[in-house]
Design a protein around this motif. Structure first.
Motif, PDB file in Angstrom:
ATOM      1  N   UNK A   1       0.796  -1.230   0.000  1.00  0.00           N
ATOM      2  CA  UNK A   1       0.000   0.000   0.000  1.00  0.00           C
ATOM      3  C   UNK A   1       0.826   1.278   0.000  1.00  0.00           C
ATOM      4  N   UNK A   2       2.142   1.162   0.109  1.00  0.00           N
ATOM      5  CA  UNK A   2       2.958   2.375   0.146  1.00  0.00           C
ATOM      6  C   UNK A   2       4.337   2.123   0.721  1.00  0.00           C
ATOM      7  N   UNK A   3       4.576   2.687   1.920  1.00  0.00           N
ATOM      8  CA  UNK A   3       5.909   2.648   2.513  1.00  0.00           C
ATOM      9  C   UNK A   3       5.826   2.393   4.009  1.00  0.00           C
ATOM     10  N   UNK A   4       6.673   1.518   4.501  1.00  0.00           N
ATOM     11  CA  UNK A   4       6.824   1.335   5.937  1.00  0.00           C
ATOM     12  C   UNK A   4       7.984   2.233   6.363  1.00  0.00           C
ATOM     13  N   UNK A   5       7.687   3.210   7.205  1.00  0.00           N
ATOM     14  CA  UNK A   5       8.686   4.123   7.740  1.00  0.00           C
ATOM     15  C   UNK A   5       9.067   3.631   9.129  1.00  0.00           C
ATOM     16  N   UNK A   6      10.347   3.330   9.321  1.00  0.00           N
ATOM     17  CA  UNK A   6      10.853   2.886  10.620  1.00  0.00           C
ATOM     18  C   UNK A   6      11.848   3.914  11.128  1.00  0.00           C
ATOM     19  N   UNK A   7      11.617   4.359  12.352  1.00  0.00           N
ATOM     20  CA  UNK A   7      12.507   5.302  13.036  1.00  0.00           C
ATOM     21  C   UNK A   7      13.214   4.507  14.122  1.00  0.00           C
ATOM     22  N   UNK A   8      14.522   4.356  13.993  1.00  0.00           N
ATOM     23  CA  UNK A   8      15.338   3.578  14.915  1.00  0.00           C
ATOM     24  C   UNK A   8      16.314   4.543  15.572  1.00  0.00           C
ATOM     25  N   UNK A   9      16.292   4.620  16.897  1.00  0.00           N
ATOM     26  CA  UNK A   9      17.056   5.652  17.599  1.00  0.00           C
ATOM     27  C   UNK A   9      17.894   5.054  18.716  1.00  0.00           C
ATOM     28  N   UNK A  10      19.164   5.456  18.755  1.00  0.00           N
ATOM     29  CA  UNK A  10      20.066   5.125  19.856  1.00  0.00           C
ATOM     30  C   UNK A  10      20.438   6.429  20.529  1.00  0.00           C
ATOM     31  N   UNK A  11      20.447   6.428  21.858  1.00  0.00           N
ATOM     32  CA  UNK A  11      20.723   7.665  22.582  1.00  0.00           C
ATOM     33  C   UNK A  11      21.284   7.361  23.960  1.00  0.00           C
ATOM     34  N   UNK A  12      21.956   8.339  24.516  1.00  0.00           N
ATOM     35  CA  UNK A  12      22.394   8.226  25.899  1.00  0.00           C
ATOM     36  C   UNK A  12      21.599   9.233  26.716  1.00  0.00           C
ATOM     37  N   UNK A  13      21.328   8.874  27.951  1.00  0.00           N
ATOM     38  CA  UNK A  13      20.545   9.718  28.843  1.00  0.00           C
ATOM     39  C   UNK A  13      21.499  10.337  29.852  1.00  0.00           C
TER      40      UNK A  13
END
Length: 175
Positions: free
Chosen positions: A99-111
């Motif tokens: 149906x279109x596009x799967x958008x995946x947001x993958x984030x690595x971060x330090x707190x």
């Protein structure tokens, strides 16, 4: 480093989604977690691998300024950015669907450490009770509290990320 990942399906082609996402500033402005005060592209030409930019945002009562760069860039498939301090890395991955596009947001971060420890306001207690309270606290309790606080932070970030993805989807599908 901590990690969160969320996906959403957008009823537009990967090319259309990528065209929007490669424009970093409009994408950042859709975030529910902060308000963009300024965005400055530091390198000439279109956004691509090696592009640098400076962002100034306001979150709650805190103003944050950082420099970011594009570390990976595959047309219509992937944009990876990170701040130059190495505390935040974001991978935006596009996959074609029926149906279109799967958008995946993958984030690595330090707190930051101060974000994990919330001192309880005990100023109303007599001095001797505050001292006794500090003596009774054991390090394992503090570690458990830090883990609990970290999970709260990650849960809030995930909720903001889900809303951000919904806003991106709405923006792209309204065109």
């Amino acid at each position: 480093m901590e990690h969160i990942r969320e996906s959403i399906e957008i009823y537009r082609s990967p090319r259309e989604v990528f065209t929007f996402l490669r424009q970093i500033e409009p994408r950042l402005r859709l975030s529910p977690a902060y308000r963009v005060l300024s965005f400055t592209k530091l390198t000439p030409g279109p956004i691509q691998k090696g592009s640098h930019y400076r962002v100034k945002i306001k979150r709650a009562d805190e103003v944050i300024e950082y420099e970011g760069m594009v570390t990976e860039f595959i047309e219509n498939e992937l944009i990876e950015t990170q701040d130059i301090s190495g505390r935040l890395k974001v991978r935006i991955i596009l996959s074609k669907t029926e149906k279109g596009t799967l958008l995946t947001h993958d984030e690595e971060f330090s707190v930051r450490g101060d974000a994990l420890y919330q001192e309880e306001d005990d100023s109303h207690l007599p001095f001797w009770k505050r001292v006794l309270k500090r003596l009774i606290e054991v390090e394992s309790v503090r570690i458990d509290e830090h883990e609990r606080r970290l999970e709260e932070i990650k849960r809030a970030l995930r909720e903001n990320l889900k809303e951000w993805l919904r806003r991106i989807k709405a923006e792209l599908e309204s065109c």
